[in-house]
Scaffold this motif. Structure first.
Motif, PDB file in Angstrom:
ATOM      1  N   ASN A 152       0.821  -1.215   0.000  1.00 37.68           N
ATOM      2  CA  ASN A 152       0.000   0.000   0.000  1.00 37.68           C
ATOM      3  C   ASN A 152       0.852   1.260   0.000  1.00 37.68           C
ATOM      4  O   ASN A 152       0.540   2.231  -0.705  1.00 37.68           O
ATOM      5  CB  ASN A 152      -0.946  -0.002   1.196  1.00 37.68           C
ATOM      6  N   VAL A 153       1.916   1.256   0.775  1.00 33.72           N
ATOM      7  CA  VAL A 153       2.810   2.418   0.832  1.00 33.72           C
ATOM      8  C   VAL A 153       3.431   2.667  -0.538  1.00 33.72           C
ATOM      9  O   VAL A 153       3.438   3.795  -1.038  1.00 33.72           O
ATOM     10  CB  VAL A 153       3.895   2.231   1.915  1.00 33.72           C
ATOM     11  N   GLU A 154       3.943   1.611  -1.154  1.00 35.48           N
ATOM     12  CA  GLU A 154       4.577   1.780  -2.467  1.00 35.48           C
ATOM     13  C   GLU A 154       3.560   2.266  -3.495  1.00 35.48           C
ATOM     14  O   GLU A 154       3.843   3.179  -4.276  1.00 35.48           O
ATOM     15  CB  GLU A 154       5.231   0.478  -2.922  1.00 35.48           C
ATOM     16  N   HIS A 155       2.372   1.690  -3.481  1.00 35.45           N
ATOM     17  CA  HIS A 155       1.325   2.096  -4.416  1.00 35.45           C
ATOM     18  C   HIS A 155       0.992   3.582  -4.251  1.00 35.45           C
ATOM     19  O   HIS A 155       0.959   4.335  -5.224  1.00 35.45           O
ATOM     20  CB  HIS A 155       0.080   1.234  -4.209  1.00 35.45           C
ATOM     21  N   ARG A 156       0.766   4.012  -3.027  1.00 37.24           N
ATOM     22  CA  ARG A 156       0.370   5.402  -2.779  1.00 37.24           C
ATOM     23  C   ARG A 156       1.501   6.380  -3.129  1.00 37.24           C
ATOM     24  O   ARG A 156       1.257   7.437  -3.698  1.00 37.24           O
ATOM     25  CB  ARG A 156      -0.061   5.586  -1.325  1.00 37.24           C
ATOM     26  N   TRP A 157       2.738   6.031  -2.790  1.00 36.17           N
ATOM     27  CA  TRP A 157       3.840   6.948  -3.096  1.00 36.17           C
ATOM     28  C   TRP A 157       4.099   7.037  -4.591  1.00 36.17           C
ATOM     29  O   TRP A 157       4.505   8.088  -5.090  1.00 36.17           O
ATOM     30  CB  TRP A 157       5.108   6.583  -2.328  1.00 36.17           C
ATOM     31  N   MET A 158       3.825   5.982  -5.319  1.00 39.80           N
ATOM     32  CA  MET A 158       3.975   6.079  -6.770  1.00 39.80           C
ATOM     33  C   MET A 158       2.847   6.899  -7.375  1.00 39.80           C
ATOM     34  O   MET A 158       3.059   7.607  -8.360  1.00 39.80           O
ATOM     35  CB  MET A 158       4.087   4.689  -7.398  1.00 39.80           C
ATOM     36  N   LEU A 159       1.657   6.858  -6.790  1.00 42.77           N
ATOM     37  CA  LEU A 159       0.605   7.786  -7.214  1.00 42.77           C
ATOM     38  C   LEU A 159       1.088   9.218  -7.015  1.00 42.77           C
ATOM     39  O   LEU A 159       0.880  10.077  -7.872  1.00 42.77           O
ATOM     40  CB  LEU A 159      -0.679   7.544  -6.417  1.00 42.77           C
ATOM     41  N   PHE A 160       1.730   9.472  -5.886  1.00 43.89           N
ATOM     42  CA  PHE A 160       2.287  10.797  -5.604  1.00 43.89           C
ATOM     43  C   PHE A 160       3.352  11.161  -6.640  1.00 43.89           C
ATOM     44  O   PHE A 160       3.364  12.277  -7.164  1.00 43.89           O
ATOM     45  CB  PHE A 160       2.888  10.822  -4.192  1.00 43.89           C
ATOM     46  N   ALA A 161       4.252  10.232  -6.933  1.00 47.59           N
ATOM     47  CA  ALA A 161       5.345  10.504  -7.875  1.00 47.59           C
ATOM     48  C   ALA A 161       4.811  10.916  -9.242  1.00 47.59           C
ATOM     49  O   ALA A 161       5.381  11.782  -9.903  1.00 47.59           O
ATOM     50  CB  ALA A 161       6.250   9.275  -8.010  1.00 47.59           C
ATOM     51  N   VAL A 162       3.700  10.335  -9.636  1.00 47.46           N
ATOM     52  CA  VAL A 162       3.121  10.627 -10.943  1.00 47.46           C
ATOM     53  C   VAL A 162       2.203  11.842 -10.899  1.00 47.46           C
ATOM     54  O   VAL A 162       2.233  12.686 -11.789  1.00 47.46           O
ATOM     55  CB  VAL A 162       2.358   9.395 -11.483  1.00 47.46           C
ATOM     56  N   LEU A 177       7.277   2.344 -14.088  1.00 50.67           N
ATOM     57  CA  LEU A 177       7.173   3.809 -14.000  1.00 50.67           C
ATOM     58  C   LEU A 177       8.544   4.450 -13.838  1.00 50.67           C
ATOM     59  O   LEU A 177       8.840   5.481 -14.449  1.00 50.67           O
ATOM     60  CB  LEU A 177       6.287   4.221 -12.820  1.00 50.67           C
ATOM     61  N   LEU A 178       9.382   3.831 -13.020  1.00 51.69           N
ATOM     62  CA  LEU A 178      10.671   4.440 -12.715  1.00 51.69           C
ATOM     63  C   LEU A 178      11.667   4.336 -13.855  1.00 51.69           C
ATOM     64  O   LEU A 178      12.724   4.955 -13.806  1.00 51.69           O
ATOM     65  CB  LEU A 178      11.240   3.850 -11.427  1.00 51.69           C
ATOM     66  N   THR A 179      11.340   3.586 -14.899  1.00 52.56           N
ATOM     67  CA  THR A 179      12.211   3.585 -16.077  1.00 52.56           C
ATOM     68  C   THR A 179      12.068   4.885 -16.851  1.00 52.56           C
ATOM     69  O   THR A 179      12.950   5.251 -17.617  1.00 52.56           O
ATOM     70  CB  THR A 179      11.914   2.404 -17.017  1.00 52.56           C
ATOM     71  N   ALA A 180      10.931   5.585 -16.658  1.00 55.24           N
ATOM     72  CA  ALA A 180      10.653   6.756 -17.484  1.00 55.24           C
ATOM     73  C   ALA A 180      10.489   8.055 -16.706  1.00 55.24           C
ATOM     74  O   ALA A 180      10.699   9.130 -17.270  1.00 55.24           O
ATOM     75  CB  ALA A 180       9.384   6.504 -18.307  1.00 55.24           C
ATOM     76  N   LEU A 181      10.103   7.980 -15.446  1.00 55.21           N
ATOM     77  CA  LEU A 181       9.865   9.213 -14.692  1.00 55.21           C
ATOM     78  C   LEU A 181      11.153  10.010 -14.505  1.00 55.21           C
ATOM     79  O   LEU A 181      12.217   9.436 -14.266  1.00 55.21           O
ATOM     80  CB  LEU A 181       9.275   8.901 -13.315  1.00 55.21           C
ATOM     81  N   ASP A 182      11.038  11.314 -14.584  1.00 56.44           N
ATOM     82  CA  ASP A 182      12.154  12.213 -14.304  1.00 56.44           C
ATOM     83  C   ASP A 182      12.355  12.256 -12.798  1.00 56.44           C
ATOM     84  O   ASP A 182      11.454  12.665 -12.051  1.00 56.44           O
ATOM     85  CB  ASP A 182      11.822  13.608 -14.855  1.00 56.44           C
ATOM     86  N   LEU A 183      13.499  11.822 -12.330  1.00 58.97           N
ATOM     87  CA  LEU A 183      13.768  11.754 -10.889  1.00 58.97           C
ATOM     88  C   LEU A 183      13.792  13.125 -10.221  1.00 58.97           C
ATOM     89  O   LEU A 183      13.676  13.224  -9.004  1.00 58.97           O
ATOM     90  CB  LEU A 183      15.087  11.022 -10.619  1.00 58.97           C
ATOM     91  N   ASP A 184      13.935  14.177 -11.003  1.00 57.42           N
ATOM     92  CA  ASP A 184      14.006  15.530 -10.448  1.00 57.42           C
ATOM     93  C   ASP A 184      12.654  16.234 -10.343  1.00 57.42           C
ATOM     94  O   ASP A 184      12.563  17.305  -9.749  1.00 57.42           O
ATOM     95  CB  ASP A 184      14.955  16.389 -11.283  1.00 57.42           C
ATOM     96  N   VAL A 185      11.601  15.659 -10.897  1.00 55.88           N
ATOM     97  CA  VAL A 185      10.272  16.268 -10.791  1.00 55.88           C
ATOM     98  C   VAL A 185       9.844  16.231  -9.329  1.00 55.88           C
ATOM     99  O   VAL A 185       9.981  15.212  -8.658  1.00 55.88           O
ATOM    100  CB  VAL A 185       9.252  15.539 -11.686  1.00 55.88           C
ATOM    101  N   ALA A 186       9.324  17.352  -8.846  1.00 58.01           N
ATOM    102  CA  ALA A 186       8.919  17.450  -7.438  1.00 58.01           C
ATOM    103  C   ALA A 186       7.449  17.835  -7.334  1.00 58.01           C
ATOM    104  O   ALA A 186       6.910  18.529  -8.203  1.00 58.01           O
ATOM    105  CB  ALA A 186       9.772  18.480  -6.716  1.00 58.01           C
TER     106      ALA A 186
END
Length: 167
Positions: A57-67, A109-118
């Motif tokens: 659940n934590v990983e799922h929710r934080w990836m929603l946040f990341a996107v 998702l992490l193959t494509a997301l920009d790690l610097d997006v905040a």
């Protein structure tokens, strides 16, 4: 990039570390029955199945946040008590399957997301008001969260049947 095997550098290192700690957590539940996974063998309220469920659940929710930021994260409901327990009808196999699905989605998702997006963090007493986290910081948080709970899981597993997974 479509495959995590093609990654290099920082992104590859971070994903490899997250995968390693996911593996530690999954190793602790290997070979357990549903009853063992639901057991609370220590003074803690934690059970192994509940830890798998919580980390999922934590990983799922934080990836929603990341996107999509805090708004996307907050759309996912959280059962703050039940997420640490196996509910009637839940199986360890089902929890592990969901864990793997979320992990695979995160990796993709992490193959494509920009790690610097905040994104600004959700309002909560444990976050500094007005603070933002980058996707990189989210990934570091997931590594820490998964690692911490893999350690908890190791103690629970040893309490159940003497098996030690991390030492």
């Amino acid at each position: 990039m479509t495959s995590t095997e093609q990654l290099t550098g920082e992104r590859a290192d971070l994903l490899e570390t997250l995968r390693k700690h996911r593996g530690f957590l999954l190793h602790t539940v290997n070979g357990l029955t549903d009853e063992q996974a639901a057991a609370r063998p220590t003074a803690s309220e934690l059970c192994l199945g509940g830890l798998v469920k919580h980390v999922t659940n934590v990983e799922h929710r934080w990836m929603l946040f990341a996107v999509g930021g805090a708004e996307a994260m907050e759309r996912a409901e959280v059962d703050w008590v039940g997420q640490f327990r196996m509910a009637p009808g839940e199986t360890l196999a089902g929890l592990v399957e969901r864990f793997q699905e979320v992990a695979d989605h995160t990796d993709e998702l992490l193959t494509a997301l920009d790690l610097d997006v905040a994104h600004p963090l959700p309002q909560a007493p444990w976050f500094e008001p007005g603070a933002s986290w980058t996707v990189r910081r989210v990934l570091l948080h997931l590594i820490a969260e998964t690692s911490q709970h893999a350690g908890h899981a190791d103690i629970l597993r040893e309490s159940i049947d003497g098996a030690r997974t991390m030492g």
